[in-house]
Motif scaffolding. Structure first.
Motif: not given
Ligand code: BG6
Length: 369
Positions: A250-266
């Motif tokens: 399982h792998a996901e790519g993110f726009a780094a700027g989105e990090l604080k809008h959700g993915p950082i919870a991972l």
């Protein structure tokens, strides 16, 4: 013939310096890009266009996303990227000033072919970026810009991806010249980058040993995240897709700027995160933002694998691993950054004892919708 390599994918990764050289060959005149196939289409057609829609699937769509940034920059035309299989179901707004550029290694992907046909029926001009001579999509299109990367056997695309980005850049530079939106200096700088590219890609291929070590230590990894900004964002998506395709992780790519809008919870202790770090020389603002992102995830326990340009020591205090790549202008960074990510997927697939070239459930060319 795998040329002494354990898989076609390994061989094809090492063929990338030639792939970019072959895509570029015959398309540069002095300090300008001139693509003969687009000259045939006529300059008036290119001047008349007010919007470009790139259509593709999978890896080719990520090449499209990288290309979109560059075409907008050089040709000052709005460019959007749509997945082929989504395109016609949204009843897209099209006009005789729209240009559709399809991207397909095989030139036979049914989803993409149907999208191209849909565009043609509505009077839209079409350009095909394709790796396979005389395939159906380039035959149907108004112009074909072949990538000339050579046959790609492994299901997971590598050299075709790099060649697709190269072809889209050349198209952007050609459009920019014809439309008068590209300065002489920018044109000359891009041509210079293309000339130096094969050698730099060769250096990026040379990260293999380091990546093999990393994959060896990470054999039990169950999830990997990738972060990038601007042209690094689609490379993050591509790095994640490669892992899903051949290592079944399982792998996901993110726009780094989105990090604080959700993915950082991972982010939890030990979560591996690849971060594509743009050059501090050419993109100081983006660089400093990415360094902050690295600090944020590191503070939450992430295992940071930073992909940086040689000489950038700013991330050393926060990164567990640092992968160093040659210096390149911003638009040319993705063509280097993707290479260690390809090696990583290949090596993780290998340590897990999987079939690198023939992953389960996938086909090289999907000829059904
Ligand atoms: C998928 C392949 O099915 O098709 C991917 O597994 C590929 O690797 C995608 O990127 C698109 O293929 P093509 O031939 O249209 O570039």
């Amino acid at each position: 013939d795998k040329g002494g390599w354990s898989s076609f994918m390994a061989k094809e990764i090492t063929e990338q310096p030639e792939a970019v050289a072959n895509t570029t060959r015959g398309r540069i005149e002095g300090s300008h890009v001139v693509i003969p196939e687009l000259v045939e289409l006529g300059d008036d057609v290119l001047r008349n266009i007010d919007r470009i829609v790139i259509i593709a699937c999978g890896t080719a769509s990520y090449a499209g996303q990288v290309g979109a940034y560059a075409i907008e920059q050089w040709a000052r035309i709005p460019v959007e990227v749509q997945l082929s299989h989504e395109f016609r179901y949204r009843d897209p707004v099209l006009s005789d000033r729209t240009m559709v550029i399809s991207v397909s290694q095989s030139g036979e992907t049914m989803d993409t072919l149907m999208a191209v046909k849909y565009a043609i029926e509505r009077g839209v001009k079409t350009i095909s970026v394709c790796n396979t001579q005389s395939a159906t999509i380039p035959r149907e299109s108004d112009a074909a810009v072949y990538t000339h990367a050579g046959p790609e056997v492994a299901v997971a695309s590598t050299k075709a991806f790099i060649a697709q980005i190269t072809a889209l850049y050349l198209i952007g530079l050609h459009f920019g010249r014809v439309r008068g939106t590209l300065s002489e200096a920018d044109s000359a700088a891009a041509v210079e980058q293309f000339e130096a590219l094969p050698e730099k890609v060769r250096e990026a291929v040379g990260t293999h040993e380091q990546i093999a070590q990393l994959a060896h230590w990470m054999a039990d990894t169950r999830s990997v995240l990738f972060l990038g900004r601007h042209v690094g964002f689609p490379i993050a998506l591509e790095g994640a897709l490669k892992l899903k395709e051949i290592a079944y992780i399982h792998a996901e790519g993110f726009a780094a700027g989105e990090l604080k809008h959700g993915p950082i919870a991972l982010i939890d202790h030990g979560q591996p995160v690849f971060v594509l770090v743009p050059s501090p020389r050419t993109s100081p603002l983006m660089h400093s933002k990415i360094v902050s992102n690295i600090q944020e995830i590191r503070a939450r326990g992430a295992r940071v694998i930073a992909v940086v340009e040689k000489g950038d020591t700013s991330v050393l205090p926060y990164a567990d691993d640092v992968i160093r790549l040659p210096l390149a202008d911003s638009f040319f960074e993705p063509l280097l950054q993707v290479v260690p990510l390809q090696w990583f997927a290949l090596e993780l697939s290998t340590v897990k004892g999987l079939d690198v070239d023939q992953p389960r459930n996938l086909a090289k060319s999907v000829t059904v919708e």
